[in-house]
Design a protein around this motif. Structure first.
Motif, PDB file in Angstrom:
ATOM      1  N   ARG A 182       2.811   6.782 -16.696  1.00 24.52           N
ATOM      2  CA  ARG A 182       3.105   8.210 -16.653  1.00 24.52           C
ATOM      3  C   ARG A 182       2.457   8.848 -15.429  1.00 24.52           C
ATOM      4  N   ARG A 183       3.249   9.645 -14.742  1.00 19.11           N
ATOM      5  CA  ARG A 183       2.757  10.353 -13.545  1.00 19.11           C
ATOM      6  C   ARG A 183       1.733  11.402 -13.971  1.00 19.11           C
ATOM      7  N   ARG A 184       0.589  11.378 -13.316  1.00 21.14           N
ATOM      8  CA  ARG A 184      -0.491  12.325 -13.636  1.00 21.14           C
ATOM      9  C   ARG A 184      -0.108  13.742 -13.189  1.00 21.14           C
ATOM     10  N   PRO A 225       0.804  -1.230   0.000  1.00 22.63           N
ATOM     11  CA  PRO A 225       0.000   0.000   0.000  1.00 22.63           C
ATOM     12  C   PRO A 225       0.836   1.279   0.000  1.00 22.63           C
ATOM     13  N   GLY A 226       2.052   1.227   0.507  1.00 18.51           N
ATOM     14  CA  GLY A 226       2.904   2.406   0.508  1.00 18.51           C
ATOM     15  C   GLY A 226       3.668   2.629  -0.779  1.00 18.51           C
ATOM     16  N   TYR A 227       3.664   1.640  -1.698  1.00 19.59           N
ATOM     17  CA  TYR A 227       4.467   1.729  -2.911  1.00 19.59           C
ATOM     18  C   TYR A 227       3.950   2.797  -3.875  1.00 19.59           C
ATOM     19  N   GLY A 228       2.640   2.809  -4.116  1.00 19.27           N
ATOM     20  CA  GLY A 228       2.068   3.764  -5.057  1.00 19.27           C
ATOM     21  C   GLY A 228       2.277   5.212  -4.635  1.00 19.27           C
ATOM     22  N   PRO A 229       1.874   5.576  -3.410  1.00 16.63           N
ATOM     23  CA  PRO A 229       2.079   6.968  -3.003  1.00 16.63           C
ATOM     24  C   PRO A 229       3.541   7.368  -2.921  1.00 16.63           C
ATOM     25  N   ARG A 230       4.416   6.453  -2.541  1.00 21.00           N
ATOM     26  CA  ARG A 230       5.836   6.791  -2.495  1.00 21.00           C
ATOM     27  C   ARG A 230       6.393   6.981  -3.899  1.00 21.00           C
ATOM     28  N   ALA A 231       6.007   6.108  -4.836  1.00 20.17           N
ATOM     29  CA  ALA A 231       6.439   6.289  -6.224  1.00 20.17           C
ATOM     30  C   ALA A 231       5.944   7.623  -6.766  1.00 20.17           C
ATOM     31  N   GLU A 260       5.474  10.326  -5.054  1.00 21.36           N
ATOM     32  CA  GLU A 260       6.336  11.357  -4.472  1.00 21.36           C
ATOM     33  C   GLU A 260       7.658  11.471  -5.215  1.00 21.36           C
ATOM     34  N   LEU A 261       8.144  10.344  -5.698  1.00 24.74           N
ATOM     35  CA  LEU A 261       9.479  10.290  -6.280  1.00 24.74           C
ATOM     36  C   LEU A 261       9.532  10.641  -7.763  1.00 24.74           C
ATOM     37  N   VAL A 262       8.383  10.613  -8.447  1.00 21.15           N
ATOM     38  CA  VAL A 262       8.330  10.891  -9.882  1.00 21.15           C
ATOM     39  C   VAL A 262       7.652  12.249 -10.104  1.00 21.15           C
ATOM     40  N   ARG A 263       8.270  13.098 -10.883  1.00 25.74           N
ATOM     41  CA  ARG A 263       7.684  14.409 -11.170  1.00 25.74           C
ATOM     42  C   ARG A 263       6.430  14.241 -12.035  1.00 25.74           C
ATOM     43  N   PRO A 264       5.487  15.183 -11.984  1.00 24.91           N
ATOM     44  CA  PRO A 264       4.347  15.132 -12.903  1.00 24.91           C
ATOM     45  C   PRO A 264       4.822  15.086 -14.351  1.00 24.91           C
ATOM     46  N   GLY A 265       4.273  14.158 -15.123  1.00 29.98           N
ATOM     47  CA  GLY A 265       4.711  13.947 -16.499  1.00 29.98           C
ATOM     48  C   GLY A 265       5.880  13.003 -16.633  1.00 29.98           C
ATOM     49  N   GLY A 266       6.498  12.630 -15.506  1.00 25.24           N
ATOM     50  CA  GLY A 266       7.587  11.666 -15.521  1.00 25.24           C
ATOM     51  C   GLY A 266       7.039  10.241 -15.565  1.00 25.24           C
ATOM     52  N   TYR A 267       7.928   9.256 -15.381  1.00 25.99           N
ATOM     53  CA  TYR A 267       7.526   7.877 -15.614  1.00 25.99           C
ATOM     54  C   TYR A 267       7.999   6.917 -14.515  1.00 25.99           C
ATOM     55  N   LEU A 268       7.137   5.977 -14.208  1.00 25.68           N
ATOM     56  CA  LEU A 268       7.488   4.756 -13.495  1.00 25.68           C
ATOM     57  C   LEU A 268       7.506   3.672 -14.569  1.00 25.68           C
ATOM     58  N   LEU A 325      -1.598   1.635  -8.463  1.00 25.07           N
ATOM     59  CA  LEU A 325      -0.908   2.709  -9.175  1.00 25.07           C
ATOM     60  C   LEU A 325      -1.812   3.750  -9.820  1.00 25.07           C
ATOM     61  N   SER A 326      -3.016   3.380 -10.243  1.00 27.33           N
ATOM     62  CA  SER A 326      -3.824   4.287 -11.059  1.00 27.33           C
ATOM     63  C   SER A 326      -4.239   5.583 -10.376  1.00 27.33           C
ATOM     64  N   PRO A 327      -4.285   5.681  -9.034  1.00 25.12           N
ATOM     65  CA  PRO A 327      -4.599   7.005  -8.474  1.00 25.12           C
ATOM     66  C   PRO A 327      -3.577   8.084  -8.836  1.00 25.12           C
ATOM     67  N   TRP A 328      -2.363   7.680  -9.169  1.00 25.60           N
ATOM     68  CA  TRP A 328      -1.288   8.646  -9.447  1.00 25.60           C
ATOM     69  C   TRP A 328      -0.702   8.524 -10.851  1.00 25.60           C
ATOM     70  N   PHE A 329      -0.876   7.360 -11.481  1.00 26.95           N
ATOM     71  CA  PHE A 329      -0.208   7.082 -12.748  1.00 26.95           C
ATOM     72  C   PHE A 329      -1.211   6.590 -13.789  1.00 26.95           C
ATOM     73  N   GLU A 330      -0.882   6.843 -15.044  1.00 26.98           N
ATOM     74  CA  GLU A 330      -1.648   6.319 -16.178  1.00 26.98           C
ATOM     75  C   GLU A 330      -0.754   5.360 -16.949  1.00 26.98           C
TER      76      GLU A 330
END
Length: 205
Positions: A203-205, A132-138, A140-148, A174-179
């Motif tokens: 992609r970070r939203r 559960p902590g992986y998505g929100p931490r990722a 935090e670590l990726v800028r908007p428009g950046g990528y996981l 992941l989908s709350p923060w990434f597409e």
């Protein structure tokens, strides 16, 4: 009176560095594939700008991808919380231009978010109670428009590591923060993952 079972020793708990230290010391690292995968080469060409983009490689292990990315011109941070993994990475990296940190993914300090976080054999190394902590931490670590971006291990096997994930479970994670932009079978999956690896770009939203 029946006594409660004793807790597992640290070297049997994958959420702790001792678990991974023991495996590196024994050379039991079947996830170490020894080269940069073709998907990573296609996604991350040599940077064109004078200021290289920043990439984080969590759970870097031997840091072979980190070494390749550094040679490619990226500003790389290789991260692992197991001292034995950091020692193995130092042998691979030698003198290099990146940053090697012995720290925990979930709480190490960062001055600014990264352009890319590269995932391979990291999420599946974490016990599911930590997911559960992986998505929100990722996020935090990726800028908007950046990528996981990287490889995720899909499996319904309950035991681990590696701990496999399901499609719906990953989407919720992941989908709350990434597409998700890319989803394809790994071209050269690591044998220990039994063909369950998929290459994905989020992609970070």
């Amino acid at each position: 009176m029946t006594q409660a079972p004793s807790a597992k020793p640290d070297h049997q708990r994958p959420e702790l560095p001792d678990f991974w230290d023991k495996r590196f010391a024994a050379g039991a690292t079947p996830w170490d594939h020894g080269s940069a995968p073709a998907e990573l080469e296609a996604l991350l060409p040599p940077p064109a700008s004078a200021t290289p983009p920043r990439i984080l490689v969590p759970g870097c292990g031997h840091a072979r991808e980190a070494a390749w990315l550094d040679q490619r011109g990226w500003a790389v941070t290789a991260l692992d919380f197991a001292p034995a993994a950091i020692a193995a990475a130092r042998e691979v990296l030698g003198e290099w231009g990146g940053e090697l940190r012995c720290a925990d993914f979930f709480d190490f300090p960062v001055a600014a978010p990264y352009d890319v976080v590269y995932e391979r054999a990291f999420l599946c190394a974490l016990p599911r109670k930590l997911w559960p902590g992986y998505g929100p931490r990722a996020a935090e670590l990726v800028r908007p428009g950046g990528y996981l971006a990287g490889f995720f291990f899909f499996s319904d096997e309950p035991k681990g590591p590696p701990f496999g994930i399901g499609a719906a479970e990953q989407e919720a994670l992941l989908s709350p923060w990434f597409e998700r932009m890319v989803d394809a079978p790994a071209q050269a999956p690591i044998p220990v993952f039994a063909g369950g690896e998929r290459w994905q770009v989020w992609r970070r939203r």
